[in-house]
Design a protein around this motif. Structure first.
Motif, PDB file in Angstrom:
ATOM      1  N   ALA A   1     -56.637 -53.991 -13.771  1.00 48.64           N
ATOM      2  CA  ALA A   1     -55.213 -53.543 -13.510  1.00 48.64           C
ATOM      3  C   ALA A   1     -54.701 -54.447 -12.315  1.00 48.64           C
ATOM      4  O   ALA A   1     -54.284 -54.076 -11.239  1.00 48.64           O
ATOM      5  CB  ALA A   1     -55.341 -52.253 -13.215  1.00 48.64           C
TER       6      ALA A   1
ATOM      7  N   LEU B   1     -50.296 -54.420  -3.555  1.00 52.22           N
ATOM      8  CA  LEU B   1     -51.130 -54.019  -2.329  1.00 52.22           C
ATOM      9  C   LEU B   1     -50.740 -54.969  -1.327  1.00 52.22           C
ATOM     10  O   LEU B   1     -50.716 -56.297  -1.515  1.00 52.22           O
ATOM     11  CB  LEU B   1     -52.407 -54.146  -3.015  1.00 52.22           C
TER      12      LEU B   1
ATOM     13  N   SER C   1     -49.523 -57.979  -9.677  1.00 55.27           N
ATOM     14  CA  SER C   1     -49.356 -59.491  -9.187  1.00 55.27           C
ATOM     15  C   SER C   1     -50.191 -60.192  -8.781  1.00 55.27           C
ATOM     16  O   SER C   1     -50.225 -61.368  -8.455  1.00 55.27           O
ATOM     17  CB  SER C   1     -48.013 -59.326  -8.361  1.00 55.27           C
TER      18      SER C   1
ATOM     19  N   THR D   1     -52.811 -59.713  -6.222  1.00 60.05           N
ATOM     20  CA  THR D   1     -53.073 -59.818  -4.960  1.00 60.05           C
ATOM     21  C   THR D   1     -54.651 -59.841  -4.793  1.00 60.05           C
ATOM     22  O   THR D   1     -55.024 -60.637  -4.170  1.00 60.05           O
ATOM     23  CB  THR D   1     -52.518 -58.570  -4.194  1.00 60.05           C
TER      24      THR D   1
ATOM     25  N   ASP E   1     -54.229 -56.924 -17.057  1.00 58.07           N
ATOM     26  CA  ASP E   1     -53.310 -55.801 -16.708  1.00 58.07           C
ATOM     27  C   ASP E   1     -52.681 -55.520 -18.271  1.00 58.07           C
ATOM     28  O   ASP E   1     -52.339 -56.562 -18.749  1.00 58.07           O
ATOM     29  CB  ASP E   1     -52.207 -56.326 -15.799  1.00 58.07           C
ATOM     30  N   MET E   2     -52.110 -54.140 -18.598  1.00 60.91           N
ATOM     31  CA  MET E   2     -51.381 -54.095 -19.696  1.00 60.91           C
ATOM     32  C   MET E   2     -49.903 -54.524 -19.659  1.00 60.91           C
ATOM     33  O   MET E   2     -49.451 -54.958 -20.789  1.00 60.91           O
ATOM     34  CB  MET E   2     -51.284 -52.405 -19.713  1.00 60.91           C
TER      35      MET E   2
ATOM     36  N   ASP F   1     -55.808 -53.680 -22.297  1.00 65.32           N
ATOM     37  CA  ASP F   1     -55.823 -52.523 -21.780  1.00 65.32           C
ATOM     38  C   ASP F   1     -57.147 -52.187 -20.994  1.00 65.32           C
ATOM     39  O   ASP F   1     -58.349 -52.564 -21.665  1.00 65.32           O
ATOM     40  CB  ASP F   1     -55.843 -51.554 -22.881  1.00 65.32           C
ATOM     41  N   GLY F   2     -56.975 -51.739 -19.832  1.00 65.70           N
ATOM     42  CA  GLY F   2     -58.346 -51.699 -19.005  1.00 65.70           C
ATOM     43  C   GLY F   2     -59.395 -50.671 -19.442  1.00 65.70           C
ATOM     44  O   GLY F   2     -60.577 -50.670 -19.211  1.00 65.70           O
TER      45      GLY F   2
ATOM     46  N   ASP G   1     -56.810 -51.726  -7.680  1.00 63.48           N
ATOM     47  CA  ASP G   1     -55.920 -50.905  -7.026  1.00 63.48           C
ATOM     48  C   ASP G   1     -55.472 -50.309  -8.180  1.00 63.48           C
ATOM     49  O   ASP G   1     -54.391 -50.548  -9.000  1.00 63.48           O
ATOM     50  CB  ASP G   1     -54.810 -52.052  -6.107  1.00 63.48           C
TER      51      ASP G   1
HETATM   52  C1  LIG Z   1     -51.161 -50.157  -8.367  1.00 64.29           C
HETATM   53  S1  LIG Z   1     -50.591 -51.461  -9.710  1.00 64.29           S
HETATM   54  C2  LIG Z   1     -51.515 -52.729  -9.257  1.00 64.29           C
HETATM   55  C3  LIG Z   1     -50.678 -53.909  -8.113  1.00 64.29           C
HETATM   56  C4  LIG Z   1     -51.555 -55.048  -7.709  1.00 64.29           C
HETATM   57  N1  LIG Z   1     -52.771 -54.491  -7.016  1.00 64.29           N
HETATM   58  C5  LIG Z   1     -50.475 -55.993  -6.893  1.00 64.29           C
HETATM   59  O1  LIG Z   1     -50.888 -56.153  -5.801  1.00 64.29           O
HETATM   60  O2  LIG Z   1     -49.576 -56.269  -7.685  1.00 64.29           O
HETATM   61  C6  LIG Z   1     -51.253 -50.791 -10.901  1.00 64.29           C
HETATM   62  C7  LIG Z   1     -51.398 -51.464 -12.029  1.00 64.29           C
HETATM   63  O3  LIG Z   1     -52.124 -50.858 -13.212  1.00 64.29           O
HETATM   64  C8  LIG Z   1     -51.658 -51.430 -14.412  1.00 64.29           C
HETATM   65  N2  LIG Z   1     -52.150 -50.527 -15.339  1.00 64.29           N
HETATM   66  C9  LIG Z   1     -51.950 -49.295 -15.727  1.00 64.29           C
HETATM   67  N3  LIG Z   1     -52.852 -48.661 -16.544  1.00 64.29           N
HETATM   68  C10 LIG Z   1     -53.493 -49.905 -17.028  1.00 64.29           C
HETATM   69  C11 LIG Z   1     -54.459 -49.963 -18.303  1.00 64.29           C
HETATM   70  N4  LIG Z   1     -54.818 -48.888 -18.841  1.00 64.29           N
HETATM   71  N5  LIG Z   1     -54.912 -51.292 -18.071  1.00 64.29           N
HETATM   72  C12 LIG Z   1     -54.559 -52.208 -17.502  1.00 64.29           C
HETATM   73  N6  LIG Z   1     -53.753 -52.052 -16.576  1.00 64.29           N
HETATM   74  C13 LIG Z   1     -53.252 -51.109 -16.233  1.00 64.29           C
HETATM   75  C14 LIG Z   1     -50.277 -51.319 -14.334  1.00 64.29           C
HETATM   76  O4  LIG Z   1     -49.665 -52.020 -15.090  1.00 64.29           O
HETATM   77  C15 LIG Z   1     -49.992 -51.739 -12.673  1.00 64.29           C
HETATM   78  O5  LIG Z   1     -49.789 -53.198 -12.739  1.00 64.29           O
END
Ligand SMILES: C[S@@+](CC[C@H](N)C(=O)[O-])C[C@H]1O[C@@H](n2cnc3c(N)ncnc32)[C@H](O)[C@@H]1O
Length: 362
Positions: free
Chosen positions: A218, A194, A221, A223, A241-242, A267-268, A284
């Protein structure tokens, strides 16, 4: 007698939709040093915040919700060719010096951005500027000079009566070698990360306090986690995050930022947190473009919203950004747990995601 303080015309580039939040940050952070200029019409100047500033320009480089900040000079000339005249050219050099003085010795190259930057006038302008400033010309150079028809015309002049000379031309010089939204803590880049200024605005929307138990669902990285902790400390700050790869990246960024945060691989949909234990959530969620797919989101989103509702205290705030607008709005309309306090439509790299500021009912 004390010298009269210099009043600078200034302008910030802001993600469209976040103008009001950036104005608020300016007023809160710089108080009487700034006078924010209200745009002439509601729709005018999207993505721009204009203000005057008195005092040390370095203070402006601490802004967190803007993409970049510039000093501006308006020239009452009909065509940019007149900018090459001695008086105007010296005024541009002076503006450049003001910008360079904020970070001495950091600007090495110069980039001129203007419609028609390949015209003979613009080519001359950039070559003369490069010669006089001893900065080499480079695409995406450190010192960004922007030339454009003025957006600082006097508000009392009806635009229908305005000639190009009345309107004039603006020259803007960016105060930092990189956009302010490029953070020094980002030592690990992550696809789909993000924009940090947008993350900061989301954190501010949750009205952070040092008592918050904060969850970045989730977190990718990191942010939102890092920008939240830049606003204020928290009682506890957790990113989950997963993905192991995402968390390794978050770990490096959190360390570079010097933040005190916990990172969990989980897992969220099944958070290792007690019911009603969290004050603030930020997320995000996968937009379904670079990260995830719409098909997966149809299952994932309702489960994440329900799990966030389980761990959230009554009255907890949740700032959520997503491009899955229809899906999210239909889930929120049916939700007993989440109430929408505010929706902000932002422009991000050609997409128009929404930020939803939610409140936990009960
Ligand atoms: C759009 S990215 C987030 C990016 C973050 N805001 C950044 O600036 O780096 C969405 C994230 O959701 C995570 N994700 C997807 N499904 C998930 C779940 N069930 N539980 C936890 N994290 C999950 C992905 O691994 C990914 O890192």
């Amino acid at each position: 007698m004390a010298a009269k303080p210099i009043v600078h015309l200034c302008e910030a580039d802001v993600a469209e939709g976040l103008e009001e939040i950036a104005r608020e940050e300016l007023r809160n952070k710089l108080g009487r040093q700034v006078t924010v200029r209200q745009p002439p019409a509601a729709q005018a100047l999207r993505g721009i915040v204009q203000f005057t500033h008195t005092g040390d320009l370095r203070a402006l480089t601490t802004l967190k919700t803007v993409q970049a900040v510039f000093v501006v000079k308006r020239f009452a000339v009909p065509r940019p060719k007149a900018l090459l005249g001695d008086e105007h050219f010296r005024a541009i050099l002076d503006l450049i010096e003001q910008a360079r003085s904020t970070q001495p010795d950091t600007f090495r190259s110069l980039y001129l951005s203007a419609a028609g930057s390949d015209s003979s006038v613009m080519r001359r302008l950039k070559h003369e500027l490069s010669q006089r400033t001893h900065l080499v010309l480079a695409e995406e150079g450190d010192l960004l000079v922007r030339v454009r028809p003025s957006l600082w015309a006097r508000p009392d002049t009806p635009s229908s009566n305005m000639t190009q000379k009345d309107r004039g031309w603006d020259v803007l010089v960016r105060l930092s070698p990189r956009p302010l939204a490029t953070r020094s803590w980002r030592v690990c880049n992550f696809e789909g990360a993000l924009n940090a200024a947008v993350a900061h605005a989301m954190a501010l929307l949750t009205r952070p306090t040092a008592q918050d138990v904060f969850l970045n669902l989730a977190c990718g990285s990191g942010t939102l986690l890092i920008e939240r902790l830049t606003c204020a400390p928290a009682r506890l700050a957790v990113g989950c995050d997963m993905s192991r790869e995402a968390l390794d990246c978050a770990q490096r960024n959190v360390a570079a930022a010097g933040c005190n945060a916990i990172l969990w691989q989980c897992d969220g949909q099944r958070l290792p947190l007690a019911d009603h234990s969290v004050d603030v959530v930020c997320a995000d969620l996968p937009f379904g473009h670079l990260v995830g797919s719409h098909g997966q989101n149809v299952t994932l989103y309702p489960r994440l919203l329900a799990e966030a509702a389980r761990v959230a205290k009554p009255g907890a705030r949740f700032a959520l950004i997503t491009h899955e607008v229809r899906l999210t709005e239909s889930l929120l309309a049916a939700s007993q747990a989440w109430l929408i306090d505010r929706t902000v439509r932002v422009e991000l790299g050609g997409l128009h995601p929404r930020i939803y500021l939610l409140r936990r009912s009960g």
